[in-house]
Design an enzyme around this catalytic site. Structure first.
Site: not given
Ligand code: ATP
Ligand code: LTN
Length: 340
Positions: A119, A202, A205
């Site tokens: 990040k 992956k 968001k």
């Molecule tokens: P950002 O991109 O803003 O970091 P994010 O989409 O990764 O956000 P988080 O709020 O960080 O979402 O994650 C919430 C939960 O969802 C965490 O337990 C994270 O491991 C899980 N998670 C996020 N993206 C994935 C994915 N692509 N596959 C499986 N688990 C995920």
């Protein structure tokens, strides 16, 4: 009442309110497991709004996104009667313990975290906030306050869980045994849902393009189209092979997780039928899943007073546990006790 003392082991997890909707990666990687943990554990689930400000954010949206997050958790089956659902910023204990753990963490240790490296690489490490650097330490505080047995998360959080365990051990060793060593709970099959357009990354968001991510609150017709236009490959055989066919394998993972049908069963039933049918059927499965979810979330958002009450009740239950742990920590660190 569910707030009665219970001897069940605890489970805890959090999610950031960094978007207007959760996505399928969040749901299949983590949130679905939260729902199933409610039966045999005392659950604490929170919206990590303190974490959400470690990167630039819109202050006008944060409160609404926190509410939408809570509504989505309830819509997907987190039951406020059984689970404490709360906003992290409503419990100052999280930031207070984080400060103490900051003093136990070395700069190098924090800087080595992959999420920080990824990040902060965007705009250069020098301009990343110290909040982004200490993010995993706040996460460790979130967890350790509740002494949970399990922390259900996606694969990307494994390293933060390892740091949490290290800090717990360090504190226990330096002062006195205070924290339970939490175990990550990472469901292998759905631990990393991939971006539909770039199946090397992956679904995320912050990192995915609009067509690469399926938001749970998207218009179902839009989600269906995203499935139908997901990147696959040119040989048109539905087969699970993460290295050679990451796009198709990702769709199979989502299909299997949403229907309970095994990958083998799905592969057999699309034998010789090509990608068109496969994607059209999965699109339908996705629409059937998101449509009632979206309606229920909207209904919950229409009753703001009820959502506020859920978060208030959740914070009270959380505080009972968190304040006790923090009092133990203050005593062990050696702070002068404040007189009543
Ligand atoms: P950002 O991109 O803003 O970091 P994010 O989409 O990764 O956000 P988080 O709020 O960080 O979402 O994650 C919430 C939960 O969802 C965490 O337990 C994270 O491991 C899980 N998670 C996020 N993206 C994935 C994915 N692509 N596959 C499986 N688990 C995920
Ligand atoms: N970093 C987590 C969100 C999070 C969390 C936690 C998860 C903050 N505090 C405590 C589990 C336990 C993420 O999902 N990105």
């Amino acid at each position: 009442m569910s707030s009665a003392p219970t001897a069940l082991p605890r489970v805890l997890s959090g999610i950031q309110p960094t978007a207007d909707s959760f996505h399928f990666g969040n749901y299949l990687g983590a949130l679905r497991q939260w729902v199933s943990f409610q039966d045999d554990f005392e659950p604490f689930f929170f919206i990590a709004d303190l974490h959400a400000i470690s990167v630039s954010h819109d202050p006008k949206k944060l409160a609404d996104r926190t509410l939408v997050s809570a509504a989505q958790l309830i819509a997907m089956g987190i039951d406020p009667e059984r689970s404490a659902i709360f906003a992290q910023s409503h419990l100052p204990e999280h930031a207070e313990l984080a400060w103490i753990l900051n003093s136990l963490t070395s700069f190098g240790e924090a800087r080595r975290m992959t999420q920080f490296k990824d990040k902060s690489a965007k705009d250069g490490e020098g301009s990343a906030s110290i909040g982004l650097l200490t993010y995993p330490i706040l996460q460790a505080a979130d967890i350790l306050l509740y002494r949970p047995q399990y922390v259900p998360v996606g694969e990307d959080q494994r390293q933060h869980l390892e740091l949490t365990r290290d800090l717990a051990q360090r504190f226990n060793h330096r002062y006195k045994k205070t924290f339970r060593l939490p175990e990550p709970y990472i469901l292998k099959s759905t631990a990393k849902i991939l971006d539909l357009q770039q199946p090397s990354n992956k679904m995320s968001k912050s990192g995915s393009s609009p067509n690469g991510i399926i938001d749970l609150l998207d218009d179902p017709a839009v989600s269906a189209k995203k499935i139908r236009t997901a990147v696959t490959d040119s040989d048109s055989v539905v087969r699970f092979d993460e290295a050679e066919k990451p796009g198709v394998s990702n769709l199979l993972t989502i299909y299997s997780a949403l229907t309970g049908r095994t990958i083998e069963e799905l592969v057999a039933s699309y034998d010789g039928r090509g990608y068109g049918d496969f994607k059209a059927d999965l699109a339908e499965v996705v629409v059937d899943f998101v449509t009632p979810f979206r309606d229920r979330t909207r209904e919950l958002l229409d009753d703001r007073a009820e959502l506020d009450a859920v978060l208030k009740g959740g914070a009270e239950r959380a505080r009972e546990v968190a304040s006790r742990t923090l009092a133990d920590v203050y005593e062990r660190v050696g702070f002068l006790r404040a007189q009543a």
